[in-house]
Design an enzyme around this catalytic site. Sequence first.
Site, PDB file in Angstrom:
ATOM      1  N   CYS A 157       0.852  -1.179   0.000  1.00 25.92           N
ATOM      2  CA  CYS A 157       0.000   0.000   0.000  1.00 25.92           C
ATOM      3  C   CYS A 157       0.895   1.238   0.000  1.00 25.92           C
ATOM      4  CB  CYS A 157      -0.877   0.023   1.235  1.00 25.92           C
ATOM      5  SG  CYS A 157      -1.662  -1.548   1.581  1.00 25.92           S
ATOM      6  N   ARG A 193       1.816   1.509  -5.957  1.00 22.59           N
ATOM      7  CA  ARG A 193       2.106   0.538  -4.896  1.00 22.59           C
ATOM      8  C   ARG A 193       0.878  -0.272  -4.490  1.00 22.59           C
ATOM      9  NH1 ARG A 193       6.863   1.545  -1.652  1.00 22.59           N
ATOM     10  NH2 ARG A 193       5.814   0.260  -0.142  1.00 22.59           N
ATOM     11  N   TRP A 235      -3.715  -1.957  -1.055  1.00 21.26           N
ATOM     12  CA  TRP A 235      -3.644  -3.260  -1.719  1.00 21.26           C
ATOM     13  C   TRP A 235      -4.142  -4.241  -0.669  1.00 21.26           C
ATOM     14  CZ3 TRP A 235      -1.297  -8.030  -1.048  1.00 21.26           C
ATOM     15  CH2 TRP A 235      -1.224  -8.849  -2.187  1.00 21.26           C
ATOM     16  N   ASN A 263       0.490   0.233   6.536  1.00 21.74           N
ATOM     17  CA  ASN A 263       0.954  -0.814   5.613  1.00 21.74           C
ATOM     18  C   ASN A 263       1.461  -1.978   6.442  1.00 21.74           C
ATOM     19  OD1 ASN A 263       0.544   0.952   3.573  1.00 21.74           O
ATOM     20  ND2 ASN A 263       2.707   1.250   3.067  1.00 21.74           N
ATOM     21  N   GLY A 264       1.298  -3.172   5.952  1.00 19.96           N
ATOM     22  CA  GLY A 264       1.803  -4.341   6.671  1.00 19.96           C
ATOM     23  C   GLY A 264       0.642  -5.169   7.200  1.00 19.96           C
ATOM     24  N   GLU A 283      10.858 -15.351 -17.628  1.00 24.04           N
ATOM     25  CA  GLU A 283      10.572 -13.926 -17.446  1.00 24.04           C
ATOM     26  C   GLU A 283       9.567 -13.430 -18.505  1.00 24.04           C
ATOM     27  OE1 GLU A 283      10.857 -11.796 -15.262  1.00 24.04           O
ATOM     28  OE2 GLU A 283      10.796  -9.856 -16.219  1.00 24.04           O
ATOM     29  N   LYS A 324       5.957 -11.804 -17.592  1.00 22.03           N
ATOM     30  CA  LYS A 324       5.510 -10.493 -18.070  1.00 22.03           C
ATOM     31  C   LYS A 324       4.144 -10.625 -18.733  1.00 22.03           C
ATOM     32  CE  LYS A 324       7.489  -8.335 -16.349  1.00 22.03           C
ATOM     33  NZ  LYS A 324       8.606  -8.563 -15.494  1.00 22.03           N
ATOM     34  N   GLU A 379       1.412 -11.318 -16.057  1.00 21.44           N
ATOM     35  CA  GLU A 379       1.229 -10.194 -15.133  1.00 21.44           C
ATOM     36  C   GLU A 379       0.337  -9.110 -15.719  1.00 21.44           C
ATOM     37  OE1 GLU A 379       4.986  -9.248 -12.302  1.00 21.44           O
ATOM     38  OE2 GLU A 379       5.414  -9.090 -14.426  1.00 21.44           O
ATOM     39  N   HIS A 410       8.192 -33.363 -22.633  1.00 18.46           N
ATOM     40  CA  HIS A 410       7.779 -34.070 -21.423  1.00 18.46           C
ATOM     41  C   HIS A 410       6.482 -33.524 -20.835  1.00 18.46           C
ATOM     42  CE1 HIS A 410      11.566 -36.162 -21.580  1.00 18.46           C
ATOM     43  NE2 HIS A 410      12.178 -35.000 -21.689  1.00 18.46           N
ATOM     44  N   LYS A 459       3.546  -3.521  -6.511  1.00 17.19           N
ATOM     45  CA  LYS A 459       4.923  -3.275  -6.934  1.00 17.19           C
ATOM     46  C   LYS A 459       5.921  -3.809  -5.921  1.00 17.19           C
ATOM     47  CE  LYS A 459       8.170  -1.587  -9.428  1.00 17.19           C
ATOM     48  NZ  LYS A 459       8.533  -2.502 -10.521  1.00 17.19           N
TER      49      LYS A 459
HETATM   50  C1  G6P Z   1       6.451  -8.117  -7.003  1.00 18.71           C
HETATM   51  C2  G6P Z   1       6.515  -7.323  -8.291  1.00 18.71           C
HETATM   52  C3  G6P Z   1       7.514  -7.975  -9.243  1.00 18.71           C
HETATM   53  C4  G6P Z   1       8.870  -8.117  -8.563  1.00 18.71           C
HETATM   54  C5  G6P Z   1       8.757  -8.883  -7.251  1.00 18.71           C
HETATM   55  C6  G6P Z   1      10.054  -8.816  -6.455  1.00 18.71           C
HETATM   56  O1  G6P Z   1       5.852  -9.345  -7.245  1.00 18.71           O
HETATM   57  O2  G6P Z   1       5.243  -7.241  -8.902  1.00 18.71           O
HETATM   58  O3  G6P Z   1       7.656  -7.169 -10.404  1.00 18.71           O
HETATM   59  O4  G6P Z   1       9.742  -8.775  -9.425  1.00 18.71           O
HETATM   60  O5  G6P Z   1       7.750  -8.305  -6.429  1.00 18.71           O
HETATM   61  O6  G6P Z   1      10.293  -7.488  -6.078  1.00 18.71           O
HETATM   62  P1  G6P Z   1      11.678  -6.887  -5.702  1.00 18.71           P
HETATM   63  O7  G6P Z   1      11.385  -5.442  -5.375  1.00 18.71           O
HETATM   64  O8  G6P Z   1      12.168  -7.637  -4.496  1.00 18.71           O
HETATM   65  O9  G6P Z   1      12.584  -7.043  -6.847  1.00 18.71           O
END
Ligand code: G6P
Length: 610
Positions: free
Chosen positions: A2, A27, A74, A100-101, A483, A487, A490, A506, A605
Amino acid sequence: MCGIVGYIGHRTALPLLLNGLKRLEYRGYDSAGIALPHGEGLYIVKHAGTVAQLESMLNGLDLPATVGIGHTRWATHGEPIDRNAHPHTDASGRLAIVHNGIIENYATLKAKLQEDGYAFRSDTDTEVLAVFIGALYEQYGDIELAVRTALSEVQGTFGLVVLSADHPDILIAARRGSPIVIGVGNGEYIVASDATAIVEYTRSVFYLTDDELAILTRSGCQTKTIDDIPTSAELLELEFDLERIEKGGYPHFMLKEIHEQPETFRDACRGRLLAHEGNIKLGGLRSVEQTLRRANRLILTGCGTSWHAALVGEYWIEELARLPVEVEYASEFRYRNPVLSPDDVVVAISQSGETADTLAAVREAQMRGATVLGIVNVVGSSIARETHAGVYIHAGPEIGVASTKAFTSQLAILMLLALYLGRMRHLSATQAQEIAAEMLRLPDKIQTILSRGDFIQDIARSYAHATNFLYLGRGVNFPIALEGALKMKEISYIHAEGYPAAEMKHGPIALIDENMPAVVIAPRDELYEKVLANIEEIRARRGKVIAIADENDPDIAAVANHVIPIPRTLPLLTPVLTVIPLQLLAYYTAIERGCNVDMPRNLAKSVTVE
Ligand code: G6P
């Protein structure tokens, strides 16, 4: 997760809070709210929706307060509906908090408070904390003591700000596990969960540490532990400019950040890559140089995209330094019983430097006596501060939730680390020079791929209706397949899976038919022929192939449905280039499907809860 913002000073707080919330919206973006002193009480507006909607709800209201708090949410406890949005108040409605938390013992606290006759309006853990602080305030008549007492009894994590109608000249901020940064102006303070909400007002900031509290008034700030022991704050200067957190003419932060990569990759290498000598200078690792010389093993850890960077790092470090490397999800590492020796070095990779699981892995490794390094973007973040040494990636603020430029900058640092460790061992200066020289050419090659955006957008249009995508790669490009798939899911919500190309036989091959697009990463390296055979297998089952391949490769053009060409580079360095078209493919597919790429549903984020 958040976003938190708070202000006390001489300006009208509301516009500043709303502006801060817009900066922080990346965030967390399911709800937004503010609280300000008004008349004798507090004026609170909150709702499930965007900050822009909140702003229009507040339009035309005369709210002259020069202190206030705000939040973008969030959801953790309780679905995103109006009554679960922050700020939350105590029973009197005269004390509000943004948080937050997670308060882990909220259920026990809630039950006790209910026995004492307190009622609750939301499903959140935060309201329990607000009511708890309010109850203690009723008892002690001292707001600071009430906050400190409550926080010493809660388990879990918090970054929070408290506002009380009885004390409109004070804001109290506190942290445990969830970042709080405080901007220091002239007779004013801005509290936030990250510096993006602060930088346009002041560059002078300090960070709270765990179990630390700041009592902010217009005439000064006092910091102490929640046990009432005074602490001293270390002022830092923010290093980034306002333009780094604005879209700069791009429709989305994600596209802007994809396009920043030639520059950010160069920045990560700047001053560190001594190409002529074939040497690497990593100032942040000087204090652990001897430890790195005698290290027996490296354990790379992180989450999400950072974990994928770690997988690429594993190939590179093993290849160039001949040092065994293991890669672990931070969330798994922290709860296993990892075998660590004093000659093991753990490297935590994190864009935000705040990911709860990665931070916990850092602490676990330190507790077991390992040397712990950080590869982090956010300067002054928890992981940066808690690791023994480390290297900043210097990618500038990354706002798009799906990580892009931080990934390629992490790769840059991991390659520098591989060369650095290699040169301490068997790697010759000539070999290092060759790689270093090619690294310096990569920014221009990334630029060449970016200039092919329209072509990639056309491909995205053709497959935007797909419900599944398969991503295949081998060797150092296997993590890039992961990756690319991440992407895609996501931001476009298309199910996508990454596999080592040879594993297709497999299992995943069962999924292939004319509706299944497969993105195959196929640069001309030592496994090229094998990957070509995999492409044939897909085509034989009428699957569609989008190949990421070297420019002017006639063999691939003959078998794939589409080829996205990348400039040639050393096989080891191809991940830095092959990931770029995959970022663009995901971006344009999401756009085609009408998704909000900067704020994809359910994601956050920076994941500061487990
Ligand atoms: C979240 C984000 C990802 C990121 C991951 C790790 O899931 O949506 O984009 O890769 O956290 O975050 P960090 O800040 O530790 O790289």
